[in-house]
Design a protein around this motif. Structure first.
Motif, PDB file in Angstrom:
ATOM      1  N   GLN A  96      -8.481  14.415   9.217  1.00 30.37           N
ATOM      2  CA  GLN A  96      -8.921  15.803   9.327  1.00 30.37           C
ATOM      3  C   GLN A  96      -8.338  16.697   8.239  1.00 30.37           C
ATOM      4  OE1 GLN A  96      -7.762  16.822  13.312  1.00 30.37           O
ATOM      5  NE2 GLN A  96      -9.514  15.806  14.254  1.00 30.37           N
ATOM      6  N   GLN A  97      -7.354  16.202   7.500  1.00 25.95           N
ATOM      7  CA  GLN A  97      -6.750  16.988   6.422  1.00 25.95           C
ATOM      8  C   GLN A  97      -7.478  16.787   5.086  1.00 25.95           C
ATOM      9  OE1 GLN A  97      -4.715  15.196   8.697  1.00 25.95           O
ATOM     10  NE2 GLN A  97      -4.579  17.156   9.760  1.00 25.95           N
ATOM     11  N   GLY A  98      -8.589  16.058   5.103  1.00 29.58           N
ATOM     12  CA  GLY A  98      -9.361  15.852   3.893  1.00 29.58           C
ATOM     13  C   GLY A  98      -8.879  14.724   3.020  1.00 29.58           C
ATOM     14  N   CYS A  99      -8.051  13.851   3.561  1.00 32.15           N
ATOM     15  CA  CYS A  99      -7.548  12.695   2.809  1.00 32.15           C
ATOM     16  C   CYS A  99      -8.376  11.457   3.135  1.00 32.15           C
ATOM     17  CB  CYS A  99      -6.085  12.425   3.145  1.00 32.15           C
ATOM     18  SG  CYS A  99      -4.971  13.780   2.723  1.00 32.15           S
ATOM     19  N   ALA A 100      -8.481  10.577   2.162  1.00 32.91           N
ATOM     20  CA  ALA A 100      -9.199   9.314   2.354  1.00 32.91           C
ATOM     21  C   ALA A 100      -8.317   8.167   1.871  1.00 32.91           C
ATOM     22  CB  ALA A 100     -10.522   9.323   1.610  1.00 32.91           C
ATOM     23  N   MET A 101      -8.072   7.209   2.747  1.00 32.38           N
ATOM     24  CA  MET A 101      -7.255   6.044   2.424  1.00 32.38           C
ATOM     25  C   MET A 101      -8.144   4.799   2.469  1.00 32.38           C
ATOM     26  SD  MET A 101      -3.880   5.374   1.899  1.00 32.38           S
ATOM     27  CE  MET A 101      -2.853   6.399   2.966  1.00 32.38           C
ATOM     28  N   VAL A 102      -8.081   3.976   1.417  1.00 35.15           N
ATOM     29  CA  VAL A 102      -8.856   2.741   1.349  1.00 35.15           C
ATOM     30  C   VAL A 102      -7.888   1.561   1.410  1.00 35.15           C
ATOM     31  CG1 VAL A 102     -10.413   1.331  -0.041  1.00 35.15           C
ATOM     32  CG2 VAL A 102     -10.712   3.816   0.044  1.00 35.15           C
ATOM     33  N   SER A 103      -8.153   0.637   2.303  1.00 35.15           N
ATOM     34  CA  SER A 103      -7.324  -0.562   2.419  1.00 35.15           C
ATOM     35  C   SER A 103      -8.133  -1.784   1.990  1.00 35.15           C
ATOM     36  CB  SER A 103      -6.823  -0.753   3.852  1.00 35.15           C
ATOM     37  OG  SER A 103      -7.901  -0.989   4.731  1.00 35.15           O
ATOM     38  N   THR A 104      -7.530  -2.626   1.165  1.00 34.92           N
ATOM     39  CA  THR A 104      -8.145  -3.872   0.729  1.00 34.92           C
ATOM     40  C   THR A 104      -7.253  -5.020   1.183  1.00 34.92           C
ATOM     41  OG1 THR A 104      -9.100  -2.786  -1.208  1.00 34.92           O
ATOM     42  CG2 THR A 104      -9.005  -5.190  -1.230  1.00 34.92           C
ATOM     43  N   SER A 105      -7.797  -5.885   2.029  1.00 31.29           N
ATOM     44  CA  SER A 105      -7.012  -6.969   2.613  1.00 31.29           C
ATOM     45  C   SER A 105      -7.568  -8.319   2.189  1.00 31.29           C
ATOM     46  CB  SER A 105      -7.022  -6.884   4.144  1.00 31.29           C
ATOM     47  OG  SER A 105      -6.548  -5.628   4.587  1.00 31.29           O
ATOM     48  N   THR A 106      -6.666  -9.244   1.926  1.00 35.90           N
ATOM     49  CA  THR A 106      -7.027 -10.616   1.598  1.00 35.90           C
ATOM     50  C   THR A 106      -6.363 -11.546   2.603  1.00 35.90           C
ATOM     51  OG1 THR A 106      -7.230 -10.135  -0.766  1.00 35.90           O
ATOM     52  CG2 THR A 106      -6.940 -12.447  -0.135  1.00 35.90           C
TER      53      THR A 106
END
Length: 257
Positions: free
Chosen positions: A181-191
């Motif tokens: 809700q704070q306008g942040c975007a986190m992308v996770s890449t998992s192997t």
């Protein structure tokens, strides 16, 4: 039998064993209506903040026991499940701030937030690949800070299974995006990869890297990674053990006015 024949037989046996170990396996959940599964996992976080007046940091560890109840199976082969937290312990800088097993212990100011998270229940449809049906990837989260709208830690949905059979040593990748809700975007890449097989199941190990894709200029992700080890029981079609650890180091430049 001469020594050359014996050596040939040994080599053939070793070759057949290696081939058997490398035979692709089909990792699928095979849940039964009425059963209940329980998993314990942890989340480690490291936060750093800075301002014109200086800097401060803290480390937070969350230990959670998750309960997954199978309500029914669908005609499409999916499962309706109900997920909840049976136990929750939160430690900040080696000090316990909340422990559901000892209600009188901890920080009274944060207890209401964690109690609400502890009492929260999610019901959803899960596919045999361990993926939610009708939910965005942002719903598959690892965090829990005690904030009112924070999601539950979800050990089960933290391991999306591969779509096709896979052999030992082979890997598969999963990417997910989380917006807050704070306008942040986190992308996770998992192997993930199958590391071996034993009586308790197939050992699967995973490594996750986090990237802050969108955030205010004052916020930086110094470090974000995770490690995972699970045992998947092919016969039962379920996780038999789950260990999940995440490290998160954020820096937020506070604006002083």
């Amino acid at each position: 039998m001469n020594r050359f024949t014996t050596a040939a037989l040994v080599l053939a046996l070793i070759g057949s064993m290696a081939a058997a170990q490398e035979t692709p396996v089909d990792l699928r959940w095979k849940l039964q209506a009425g059963e209940t599964l329980t998993y314990t996992h942890s989340l480690n976080q490291h936060f750093q903040f800075s301002s014109d007046d200086g800097a401060f940091e803290y480390r937070q560890t969350i230990e959670a026991t998750e309960k997954l109840e199978v309500l029914r199976t669908t005609l499409e082969g999916n499962f309706e499940v109900r997920q909840s937290l049976a136990q929750l312990k939160v430690t900040v800088d080696d000090k316990v701030v909340f422990d559901s097993e000892t209600p009188g212990k901890g920080d009274p100011s944060t207890a209401p937030h964690f109690k609400k998270a502890l009492g929260n229940v999610q019901t959803f449809i899960m596919s045999p690949l361990g993926r939610p049906i009708g939910q965005e990837s942002a719903d598959i989260k690892f965090g829990l800070s005690g904030q009112e709208n924070d999601p539950l830690p979800m050990a089960v949905l933290s391991l999306p299974l591969p779509e096709t059979p896979i052999a030992k040593g082979k890997t598969w990748d999963v990417t997910a995006r989380e917006d807050n809700q704070q306008g942040c975007a986190m992308v996770s890449t998992s192997t993930y990869r199958i590391d071996g097989a034993g009586p308790a199941g197939h050992t699967i190990r995973g490594e996750t890297a986090l990237k802050l894709e969108k955030a205010p200029e004052t916020m930086k992700l110094r470090k974000g990674d995770g490690r995972q080890r699970v045992l998947f029981d092919l016969a039962k079609g379920a996780l038999s053990e789950s260990e999940l650890t995440f490290g998160l180091c954020m820096e937020n430049k506070l604006n002083n006015k």
